[in-house]
Design a protein around this motif. Structure first.
Motif, mmCIF file in Angstrom:
data_model
loop_
_atom_site.group_PDB
_atom_site.id
_atom_site.type_symbol
_atom_site.label_atom_id
_atom_site.label_comp_id
_atom_site.label_asym_id
_atom_site.label_seq_id
_atom_site.Cartn_x
_atom_site.Cartn_y
_atom_site.Cartn_z
ATOM 1 N N ALA A 218 0.969 -1.265 -0.003
ATOM 2 C CA ALA A 218 -0.034 -0.051 0.054
ATOM 3 C C ALA A 218 0.847 1.190 -0.148
ATOM 4 O O ALA A 218 0.488 2.294 -0.564
ATOM 5 C CB ALA A 218 -1.016 0.128 1.254
ATOM 6 N N ARG A 219 2.026 1.120 0.579
ATOM 7 C CA ARG A 219 2.765 2.529 0.874
ATOM 8 C C ARG A 219 3.440 2.784 -0.514
ATOM 9 O O ARG A 219 3.631 3.773 -0.999
ATOM 10 C CB ARG A 219 3.633 2.355 2.249
ATOM 11 C CG ARG A 219 4.671 3.558 2.109
ATOM 12 C CD ARG A 219 5.595 3.596 3.490
ATOM 13 N NE ARG A 219 6.097 4.792 3.783
ATOM 14 C CZ ARG A 219 5.962 6.005 3.859
ATOM 15 N NH1 ARG A 219 4.348 6.143 4.302
ATOM 16 N NH2 ARG A 219 6.500 7.004 4.154
ATOM 17 N N TYR A 220 4.200 1.806 -1.006
ATOM 18 C CA TYR A 220 5.066 1.928 -2.172
ATOM 19 C C TYR A 220 4.390 1.741 -3.616
ATOM 20 O O TYR A 220 4.917 2.347 -4.556
ATOM 21 C CB TYR A 220 6.149 1.078 -1.771
ATOM 22 C CG TYR A 220 6.825 1.268 -0.441
ATOM 23 C CD1 TYR A 220 7.487 2.604 -0.343
ATOM 24 C CD2 TYR A 220 7.079 0.256 0.336
ATOM 25 C CE1 TYR A 220 8.043 2.848 0.981
ATOM 26 C CE2 TYR A 220 7.679 0.647 1.717
ATOM 27 C CZ TYR A 220 8.045 1.849 1.814
ATOM 28 O OH TYR A 220 8.873 2.009 3.265
ATOM 29 N N THR A 342 15.018 -8.782 5.922
ATOM 30 C CA THR A 342 14.729 -8.802 4.302
ATOM 31 C C THR A 342 13.596 -7.804 4.040
ATOM 32 O O THR A 342 13.820 -6.810 3.238
ATOM 33 C CB THR A 342 14.334 -10.054 3.752
ATOM 34 O OG1 THR A 342 15.484 -10.903 4.150
ATOM 35 C CG2 THR A 342 14.231 -10.022 2.376
ATOM 36 N N LEU A 343 12.595 -7.970 4.942
ATOM 37 C CA LEU A 343 11.480 -6.716 4.592
ATOM 38 C C LEU A 343 11.817 -5.473 4.934
ATOM 39 O O LEU A 343 11.360 -4.572 4.060
ATOM 40 C CB LEU A 343 10.355 -7.297 5.472
ATOM 41 C CG LEU A 343 9.546 -8.642 5.332
ATOM 42 C CD1 LEU A 343 8.658 -8.817 6.211
ATOM 43 C CD2 LEU A 343 8.786 -8.733 3.587
ATOM 44 N N GLY A 344 12.867 -5.163 6.059
ATOM 45 C CA GLY A 344 13.051 -3.927 6.313
ATOM 46 C C GLY A 344 13.980 -3.371 5.347
ATOM 47 O O GLY A 344 13.971 -1.999 4.798
ATOM 48 N N GLY A 345 14.989 -4.268 4.683
ATOM 49 C CA GLY A 345 15.695 -3.737 3.571
ATOM 50 C C GLY A 345 15.169 -3.427 2.342
ATOM 51 O O GLY A 345 15.256 -2.454 1.665
ATOM 52 N N ILE A 346 14.079 -4.110 2.096
ATOM 53 C CA ILE A 346 13.297 -3.864 1.002
ATOM 54 C C ILE A 346 12.491 -2.714 0.975
ATOM 55 O O ILE A 346 12.543 -1.739 0.025
ATOM 56 C CB ILE A 346 12.299 -5.114 0.488
ATOM 57 C CG1 ILE A 346 13.212 -6.408 0.167
ATOM 58 C CG2 ILE A 346 11.323 -4.668 -0.575
ATOM 59 C CD1 ILE A 346 12.321 -7.517 -0.267
ATOM 60 N N ALA A 347 11.930 -2.505 2.425
ATOM 61 C CA ALA A 347 11.147 -1.161 2.575
ATOM 62 C C ALA A 347 12.089 0.017 2.370
ATOM 63 O O ALA A 347 11.675 1.027 1.949
ATOM 64 C CB ALA A 347 10.424 -1.259 3.933
ATOM 65 N N LEU A 348 13.376 -0.127 2.759
ATOM 66 C CA LEU A 348 14.417 1.270 2.919
ATOM 67 C C LEU A 348 14.621 1.382 1.343
ATOM 68 O O LEU A 348 14.693 2.688 1.054
ATOM 69 C CB LEU A 348 15.454 0.913 3.610
ATOM 70 C CG LEU A 348 16.460 1.727 3.660
ATOM 71 C CD1 LEU A 348 16.080 2.940 4.419
ATOM 72 C CD2 LEU A 348 17.801 1.335 4.556
ATOM 73 N N CYS A 349 14.740 0.371 0.684
ATOM 74 C CA CYS A 349 15.197 0.504 -0.811
ATOM 75 C C CYS A 349 13.778 1.307 -1.284
ATOM 76 O O CYS A 349 13.984 2.333 -2.269
ATOM 77 C CB CYS A 349 15.574 -0.665 -1.408
ATOM 78 S SG CYS A 349 17.224 -1.400 -0.904
ATOM 79 N N LEU A 350 12.835 0.827 -1.210
ATOM 80 C CA LEU A 350 11.550 1.447 -1.905
ATOM 81 C C LEU A 350 11.144 2.831 -1.268
ATOM 82 O O LEU A 350 10.651 3.568 -2.041
ATOM 83 C CB LEU A 350 10.431 0.478 -1.504
ATOM 84 C CG LEU A 350 10.486 -0.932 -2.501
ATOM 85 C CD1 LEU A 350 9.177 -1.869 -2.068
ATOM 86 C CD2 LEU A 350 10.244 -0.569 -3.826
ATOM 87 N N TRP A 355 10.507 8.040 -2.709
ATOM 88 C CA TRP A 355 10.528 9.613 -2.256
ATOM 89 C C TRP A 355 11.331 10.427 -3.644
ATOM 90 O O TRP A 355 11.017 11.466 -3.983
ATOM 91 C CB TRP A 355 11.601 9.728 -1.222
ATOM 92 C CG TRP A 355 10.709 9.781 0.101
ATOM 93 C CD1 TRP A 355 10.622 8.971 0.937
ATOM 94 C CD2 TRP A 355 9.763 11.079 0.528
ATOM 95 N NE1 TRP A 355 9.823 9.474 1.970
ATOM 96 C CE2 TRP A 355 9.334 10.765 1.764
ATOM 97 C CE3 TRP A 355 9.471 12.234 -0.172
ATOM 98 C CZ2 TRP A 355 8.296 11.423 2.433
ATOM 99 C CZ3 TRP A 355 8.558 13.107 0.680
ATOM 100 C CH2 TRP A 355 8.155 12.614 1.769
ATOM 101 N N VAL A 356 12.135 9.718 -4.372
ATOM 102 C CA VAL A 356 12.806 10.406 -5.537
ATOM 103 C C VAL A 356 11.605 10.504 -6.621
ATOM 104 O O VAL A 356 11.538 11.481 -7.274
ATOM 105 C CB VAL A 356 13.899 9.555 -6.183
ATOM 106 C CG1 VAL A 356 14.336 9.864 -7.445
ATOM 107 C CG2 VAL A 356 15.150 9.238 -5.110
ATOM 108 N N ILE A 357 10.713 9.614 -6.747
ATOM 109 C CA ILE A 357 9.659 9.718 -7.717
ATOM 110 C C ILE A 357 8.737 10.713 -7.320
ATOM 111 O O ILE A 357 8.297 11.466 -8.203
ATOM 112 C CB ILE A 357 8.884 8.265 -7.907
ATOM 113 C CG1 ILE A 357 9.967 7.266 -8.446
ATOM 114 C CG2 ILE A 357 7.787 8.651 -8.809
ATOM 115 C CD1 ILE A 357 9.357 5.841 -8.468
ATOM 116 N N VAL A 358 8.295 10.787 -6.140
ATOM 117 C CA VAL A 358 7.553 11.710 -5.703
ATOM 118 C C VAL A 358 8.182 13.271 -5.671
ATOM 119 O O VAL A 358 7.343 14.241 -6.302
ATOM 120 C CB VAL A 358 7.022 11.401 -3.956
ATOM 121 C CG1 VAL A 358 6.304 12.543 -3.851
ATOM 122 C CG2 VAL A 358 6.064 10.208 -4.264
ATOM 123 N N LEU A 359 9.243 13.404 -5.502
ATOM 124 C CA LEU A 359 9.733 14.715 -5.559
ATOM 125 C C LEU A 359 9.946 15.121 -6.899
ATOM 126 O O LEU A 359 9.688 16.449 -7.265
ATOM 127 C CB LEU A 359 11.160 14.617 -4.778
ATOM 128 C CG LEU A 359 11.128 14.501 -3.419
ATOM 129 C CD1 LEU A 359 12.527 14.377 -2.552
ATOM 130 C CD2 LEU A 359 10.409 15.687 -2.531
#
Length: 380
Positions: A218-220, A342-350, A355-359
């Motif tokens: 939902a977030r990414y 693993t989930l945390g690492g994926i979340a950090l990358c996304l 954020w780059v896309i949104v900005l």
């Protein structure tokens, strides 16, 4: 993916914890026909059944430090309790290694020599070597029945006396029914341990994998316009399946708790109840979800996100508490830490990517608004 990760972890753990008990050598040339690596407390049992007189030669081996004790026996009254058991307790003090045979009337006994509920053939003995006690005894199996409710236990020595053992985790799982003829183990403890494992797997997959995965979707994914509305349906699928599995695991946990009279893991239970309540509120809140243009949608979003992330944090805490209660091999906790990382690492990358896309999108929209309309008007 989540199912595959946990299933693989469970298979690896099962193979890692399996023990080979057939190669053990004993003093005085003793040998036994069958053996079982017992599921908890690192214990093992070796035995030979003599059909002609209904007796069994037994060697029980339990690891312990010199400041601890181990016990083995047969419960002739109940299937899943130390109370009602006739046991042999091995310990040591300043006078060396000793062996006490006693009958436990309840789970808080006085350790005095008592009348066993079965016949002992010969003189039991015990030795201590390699960081473990080994109890040698020959017993006439009660009722001449090869299937017996066996029990074993381990605990500390305080001031030279046998002290109470731990009343949680592995110490509550040491009561299988053993067939001295075939070597198979069945009965209450295996069933209970299986249900405890199922409880752990269900909740680990539901609250620890599916719910966080649904939140990440939902977030990414919603940032990518091409993923609309697929991200929403994936989000709902993860959250609904996680909720269903989580409720099943939660209900099984309540059932296991009701069967453990006098033993309550309050933090684990209370966090579990809080998670269930919050997750149920999320389900009902979905039915009251305002239209995106509704003035109350902002407040609904704040509530929805706050409760959702609270459930994820509570779930991670409670899974670790559950692992501490089960006290499995270290691989269980390691597997969950790997999944969490693993989930945390994926979340950090996304998080960085989105954020780059949104900005960039905001900058592009900002550039279009003033230069597109004002420039045209000035030119007119």
């Amino acid at each position: 993916m989540a199912w595959l990760l946990l299933a693989s972890a469970l298979l690896l753990l099962a193979s890692a914890t399996a023990q080979d008990c057939s190669s053990r050598a004993f003093s005085n040339g003793r040998s036994y026909r069958l053996c079982n690596a017992l599921p908890v407390l690192g214990a093992s049992i070796y035995y030979t059944y003599h059909a002609e007189n209904g007796t069994a030669d037994v060697a029980f081996r339990g690891p312990s430090g010199t400041n601890g004790w181990v016990a083995w026996g047969i419960n002739t009254e109940k299937a899943s309790s130390m109370g009602g058991s006739s046991v042999f307790i091995a310990s040591q003090n300043g006078n060396g290694v000793s062996l006490l045979d006693t009958y436990l009337e309840n789970t808080s006994p006085t350790f005095t020599k008592g009348n066993l509920k079965f016949t002992v053939v010969g003189t039991p003995s015990v030795d201590y070597s390699g960081g473990a006690y080994t109890i040698f005894v020959t017993v006439a199996l009660p009722g001449n029945n090869t299937k017996q409710n066996t029990v074993w236990q381990a605990g500390p020595i305080n001031n030279g006396e046998v002290a109470a053992h731990n009343f949680g985790g592995a110490n509550l799982q040491s009561t299988p029914n053993l067939d001295f003829l075939s070597g198979s183990t069945v009965g209450a403890s295996n069933s209970r341990q299986r249900r405890r494992n199922i409880h752990g797997v269900l909740n680990g997959v539901a609250w620890g994998v599916l719910i966080p995965l649904g939140a990440m979707i939902a977030r990414y994914l919603r940032v990518f316009k091409s993923a609309d509305p697929a991200w929403f349906y994936l989000h709902i699928a993860c959250q609904c399946s996680g909720y269903i599995l989580g409720v099943a695991g939660w209900g099984l946990g309540l059932k296991l708790g009701s069967e453990s009279v006098g033993i309550t893991y309050k933090p684990h239970r209370n966090i579990g109840i809080a998670m269930f309540c919050l997750a149920t509120l999320q389900v009902f809140a979905l039915l009251l979800r305002p239209d995106p243009k509704n003035k109350y949608r902002l407040y609904w979003n704040i509530y929805h996100h706050s409760v959702g992330y609270s459930v994820i944090v509570l779930a991670a805490i409670n899974i670790f508490k559950g692992l501490d209660i089960l006290k499995p091999a270290s691989g269980w906790k390691t597997a969950y830490i790997v999944i969490l990382a693993t989930l945390g690492g994926i979340a950090l990358c996304l998080e960085l990517i989105t954020w780059v896309i949104v900005l960039r999108r905001r900058r592009r929209d900002a550039d279009k608004a003033p230069h597109g309309s004002n420039g045209w008007n000035n030119g007119a």
